[in-house]
Design an enzyme around this catalytic site. Sequence first.
Site, PDB file in Angstrom:
ATOM      1  N   TYR A 108     -31.020  -7.053 -69.809  1.00  0.00           N
ATOM      2  CA  TYR A 108     -31.191  -8.503 -69.793  1.00  0.00           C
ATOM      3  C   TYR A 108     -31.308  -8.954 -71.246  1.00  0.00           C
ATOM      4  O   TYR A 108     -32.367  -8.890 -71.854  1.00  0.00           O
ATOM      5  CB  TYR A 108     -32.444  -8.872 -68.987  1.00  0.00           C
ATOM      6  CG  TYR A 108     -32.786 -10.342 -68.987  1.00  0.00           C
ATOM      7  CD1 TYR A 108     -31.805 -11.319 -68.918  1.00  0.00           C
ATOM      8  CD2 TYR A 108     -34.119 -10.755 -69.034  1.00  0.00           C
ATOM      9  CE1 TYR A 108     -32.129 -12.660 -68.922  1.00  0.00           C
ATOM     10  CE2 TYR A 108     -34.456 -12.098 -69.031  1.00  0.00           C
ATOM     11  CZ  TYR A 108     -33.457 -13.047 -68.972  1.00  0.00           C
ATOM     12  OH  TYR A 108     -33.780 -14.384 -68.971  1.00  0.00           O
ATOM     13  N   ASP A 151     -27.212  -9.233 -67.380  1.00  0.00           N
ATOM     14  CA  ASP A 151     -27.062 -10.585 -67.899  1.00  0.00           C
ATOM     15  C   ASP A 151     -26.987 -10.486 -69.413  1.00  0.00           C
ATOM     16  O   ASP A 151     -27.993 -10.270 -70.075  1.00  0.00           O
ATOM     17  CB  ASP A 151     -28.258 -11.434 -67.453  1.00  0.00           C
ATOM     18  CG  ASP A 151     -28.204 -12.852 -67.991  1.00  0.00           C
ATOM     19  OD1 ASP A 151     -27.230 -13.197 -68.701  1.00  0.00           O
ATOM     20  OD2 ASP A 151     -29.143 -13.623 -67.711  1.00  0.00           O
ATOM     21  N   HIS A 255     -27.723 -17.573 -61.131  1.00  0.00           N
ATOM     22  CA  HIS A 255     -26.688 -16.555 -61.329  1.00  0.00           C
ATOM     23  C   HIS A 255     -26.222 -16.035 -59.963  1.00  0.00           C
ATOM     24  O   HIS A 255     -26.952 -16.127 -58.969  1.00  0.00           O
ATOM     25  CB  HIS A 255     -27.226 -15.361 -62.117  1.00  0.00           C
ATOM     26  CG  HIS A 255     -27.657 -15.680 -63.511  1.00  0.00           C
ATOM     27  ND1 HIS A 255     -26.933 -15.301 -64.617  1.00  0.00           N
ATOM     28  CD2 HIS A 255     -28.761 -16.326 -63.983  1.00  0.00           C
ATOM     29  CE1 HIS A 255     -27.566 -15.693 -65.713  1.00  0.00           C
ATOM     30  NE2 HIS A 255     -28.675 -16.311 -65.353  1.00  0.00           N
TER      31      HIS A 255
END
Length: 264
Positions: A108, A151, A255
């Site tokens: 992330y 991500d 998302h």
Amino acid sequence: MTQTSIASWNINSVRARIGIVEKFLREEAPDVLCLQETKVECGLFPKQMFEDLGYRHIVTNGQRMHHGVAIVSKLPLTDVRKYDWQANGEARHVGVTLPSGVRLDNVYIPAGGDIPDRALNPKFGQKLDFLGRMTEWAGALADTPTVLTGDFNVAPLESDVWNHKALLDVVSHTPVEVDTLARLQAAAGWIDLGRQFVAPPTPLYTWWSYRAKDWEASNRGRRLDHMWVTPEIRDAAQSHRVVQPARSWERPSDHIPLVTEFAF
């Protein structure tokens, strides 16, 4: 050789959205799910639902209320790794090795704040430094078959955003971020599976802001979530897709999930 499906999803609080995670697992049934922004300490991760559905192998790197990553799997996981690429203790990476011997790293990457200037915005500098440390790591992988997903908080291509010119000065699509991500990609020769299966200039998005009154009608999306592989396993990727309907599920994440089928 067997089929292995790997999914990735920034869930924006796994406890708050445990219902749609369960829906996704029941409908898609990936072998492995990588989660980002779990927002929960390791000891409070909601394991029971995952175990009830057969995801009995769970590794987490979490912290209270912020960040956090996890890998839940039907397959045994070994060689658990947790790297601090931001050098500040934030829970942003967890890695494992799958039974096939393939490494799986779930990350992330920091969003980077609102101002694309490291002098005016320390968060932006931290994001670039995080990517720089990842680039050093990737350069030392030494032909190890690896899947890198998560991500990335960068939409690199013009067709990865709803309006390239409008977003050139917006964090996630600025030239310095795109160039920095390109150096990371070059460090291990990473293959971007999203664009291997959906070639540009076809638009491809994985995130739509909560601020949009009707996200689907305006379609002001960005491709912030990615799945990359090292060249050794490029041909093992059989398919790659995004699960766009998940953006309309009850109390959704901003998302959507990615799912890749591999032959390994």
